[in-house]
Design a protein around this motif. Sequence first.
Motif, PDB file in Angstrom:
ATOM      1  N   LYS A  29     -75.994 -68.704  21.136  1.00  0.00           N
ATOM      2  CA  LYS A  29     -77.334 -68.617  21.708  1.00  0.00           C
ATOM      3  C   LYS A  29     -78.375 -69.357  20.875  1.00  0.00           C
ATOM      4  CE  LYS A  29     -78.629 -64.100  19.888  1.00  0.00           C
ATOM      5  NZ  LYS A  29     -78.997 -62.749  20.263  1.00  0.00           N
ATOM      6  N   ASN A  30     -78.147 -69.532  19.588  1.00  0.00           N
ATOM      7  CA  ASN A  30     -79.096 -70.277  18.760  1.00  0.00           C
ATOM      8  C   ASN A  30     -78.775 -71.770  18.710  1.00  0.00           C
ATOM      9  OD1 ASN A  30     -80.564 -68.001  18.162  1.00  0.00           O
ATOM     10  ND2 ASN A  30     -79.321 -67.511  16.383  1.00  0.00           N
ATOM     11  N   ASP A  32     -77.276 -73.402  21.212  1.00  0.00           N
ATOM     12  CA  ASP A  32     -77.473 -73.835  22.587  1.00  0.00           C
ATOM     13  C   ASP A  32     -76.261 -74.444  23.285  1.00  0.00           C
ATOM     14  OD1 ASP A  32     -80.061 -72.975  22.475  1.00  0.00           O
ATOM     15  OD2 ASP A  32     -80.878 -74.948  22.065  1.00  0.00           O
ATOM     16  N   SER A  33     -75.400 -75.195  22.596  1.00  0.00           N
ATOM     17  CA  SER A  33     -74.333 -75.865  23.321  1.00  0.00           C
ATOM     18  C   SER A  33     -73.077 -76.038  22.483  1.00  0.00           C
ATOM     19  CB  SER A  33     -74.806 -77.230  23.816  1.00  0.00           C
ATOM     20  OG  SER A  33     -75.133 -78.050  22.724  1.00  0.00           O
ATOM     21  N   ASN A  93     -73.962 -75.879  27.981  1.00  0.00           N
ATOM     22  CA  ASN A  93     -75.244 -75.389  27.501  1.00  0.00           C
ATOM     23  C   ASN A  93     -75.302 -73.869  27.657  1.00  0.00           C
ATOM     24  OD1 ASN A  93     -77.876 -74.947  26.852  1.00  0.00           O
ATOM     25  ND2 ASN A  93     -78.715 -76.457  28.257  1.00  0.00           N
ATOM     26  N   SER A  95     -77.997 -72.140  26.420  1.00  0.00           N
ATOM     27  CA  SER A  95     -79.386 -71.716  26.240  1.00  0.00           C
ATOM     28  C   SER A  95     -79.966 -71.073  27.490  1.00  0.00           C
ATOM     29  CB  SER A  95     -80.253 -72.897  25.819  1.00  0.00           C
ATOM     30  OG  SER A  95     -80.293 -73.864  26.845  1.00  0.00           O
ATOM     31  N   SER A  96     -79.389 -71.366  28.640  1.00  0.00           N
ATOM     32  CA  SER A  96     -79.890 -70.813  29.899  1.00  0.00           C
ATOM     33  C   SER A  96     -79.330 -69.414  30.120  1.00  0.00           C
ATOM     34  CB  SER A  96     -79.476 -71.721  31.054  1.00  0.00           C
ATOM     35  OG  SER A  96     -79.821 -71.109  32.267  1.00  0.00           O
TER      36      SER A  96
END
Length: 106
Positions: A29-30, A32-33, A93, A95-96
């Motif tokens: 989560k930090n 992002d990908s 990704n 982050s979404s």
Amino acid sequence: APYLMACLLYRYMNEMRMEALRSMRQAFKNSDSISLQEFARILLLDDDGLAEEFCETYGLQIVSLHAPQATFGSVDDDDPEPETNETSSKVVNFSSDSFDLEPEFG
């Protein structure tokens, strides 16, 4: 015996992948990908195509990254300047928050 065990475990593969996906959601989560190849390896998916289908099913976003890659000619070439080619790599990704851990099939 290994084939029989694989057949018995096949039933639980998606459940194990869902638990792995929940863990990956927290772990990444930090950052992002993660690369699509690494994603496929972690979830024991056979290839990138299956990884893309898995991401589509669960609403994970796949992003293509374009990076220039320099290639040099052979020693016999008169022009020592590198040629620049565009290479594309795909990342998943995280982050979404739009992906669904309980998708509806049908």
